[in-house]
Design an enzyme around this catalytic site. Structure first.
Site, PDB file in Angstrom:
ATOM      1  N   HIS A 172       0.811  -1.221   0.000  1.00  0.00           N
ATOM      2  CA  HIS A 172       0.000   0.000   0.000  1.00  0.00           C
ATOM      3  C   HIS A 172       0.847   1.275   0.000  1.00  0.00           C
ATOM      4  O   HIS A 172       1.971   1.287   0.481  1.00  0.00           O
ATOM      5  CB  HIS A 172      -0.901   0.039   1.243  1.00  0.00           C
TER       6      HIS A 172
ATOM      7  N   LYS B 180       6.524   6.580   6.900  1.00  0.00           N
ATOM      8  CA  LYS B 180       6.044   5.736   7.992  1.00  0.00           C
ATOM      9  C   LYS B 180       7.202   5.253   8.850  1.00  0.00           C
ATOM     10  O   LYS B 180       8.285   4.962   8.343  1.00  0.00           O
ATOM     11  CB  LYS B 180       5.311   4.504   7.449  1.00  0.00           C
TER      12      LYS B 180
ATOM     13  N   TYR C 130       2.209   1.821  13.617  1.00  0.00           N
ATOM     14  CA  TYR C 130       2.988   2.701  12.753  1.00  0.00           C
ATOM     15  C   TYR C 130       2.547   4.146  12.884  1.00  0.00           C
ATOM     16  O   TYR C 130       1.392   4.444  13.156  1.00  0.00           O
ATOM     17  CB  TYR C 130       2.963   2.245  11.297  1.00  0.00           C
TER      18      TYR C 130
ATOM     19  N   ASP D  77      -6.828  -6.567  -1.457  1.00  0.00           N
ATOM     20  CA  ASP D  77      -5.421  -6.862  -1.750  1.00  0.00           C
ATOM     21  C   ASP D  77      -5.239  -7.990  -2.761  1.00  0.00           C
ATOM     22  O   ASP D  77      -4.133  -8.189  -3.265  1.00  0.00           O
ATOM     23  CB  ASP D  77      -4.662  -7.192  -0.462  1.00  0.00           C
TER      24      ASP D  77
END
Length: 186
Positions: free
Chosen positions: A61, A71, A131, A169
């Site tokens: 992603h 991130k 995250y 996904d």
């Protein structure tokens, strides 16, 4: 903290300094001043957490510009294989990936700048994954590439017949099919 460079510029593995004794352990998981000095000056604005079971693969992603995200990821329970794929057109490492095992035991963290597609595979019975992002989630900016794109050559360390994916996904394009539309420049 120790900062380890990877094969992709701007992607780092971070090993915090652990203080342990008979009571357990303590470590500083994030310090803005140290992070700015040793990695990059970044203003994280959103923290996220997910829990997944063995075999789950989430990814690959990203958010497209102008809502792209850097991130800083870590695991607080269990073990994952975490992957960053360079999707910055013009980068010498475009289409290459870095994979690192993150676990509650090794306390490693993984930083990826904007322009990376990100995913992880759960290697333990379950894992809790956290995250930090430097931009807010923006649904209309969502993007993804196929987790099993053969050109990327990612070994997810899980047999393909045991991989668990979200319906979303299961249907992402190959990087080569979308490379010119991503909006990331190097």
């Amino acid at each position: 903290m120790e900062v380890i460079k990877t094969a992709i510029p701007g992607v780092f593995i971070i090993e915090p300094r652990i203080f342990g004794d008979e009571r357990g352990y303590f470590f500083e998981s994030f310090n803005a001043r140290d992070f700015a000095e040793k990695v990059v000056n970044v203003d994280f604005v959103q923290d996220n957490e997910s829990k997944s079971r063995y075999g789950v693969v989430r990814g690959l992603h990203f958010q497209k510009p102008p809502y792209a995200q850097s991130k800083l990821v870590r695991v607080v329970s269990g073990t994952v294989l975490d992957v960053a794929v360079d999707i910055r057109k013009g980068s010498l490492t475009f289409g290459q990936h870095v994979a690192v095992e993150l676990s509650a035991e090794n306390h490693r963290q993984f930083f990826m700048p904007k322009g990376m597609a990100h995913g992880f595979a759960v290697l333990s019975q379950e894992a809790v994954f956290q995250y930090k992002c430097d931009n807010f989630y923006t649904p209309q900016s969502e993007g993804a590439i196929a987790w099993n794109d053969p050109a990327l050559g990612i070994d997810w360390q899980i047999p393909a017949n045991e991989v668990i994916l979200s319906e979303k996904d299961k249907h992402h394009p190959l990087l080569s099919d979308v490379a010119d539309t991503l909006g990331f420049k190097y």
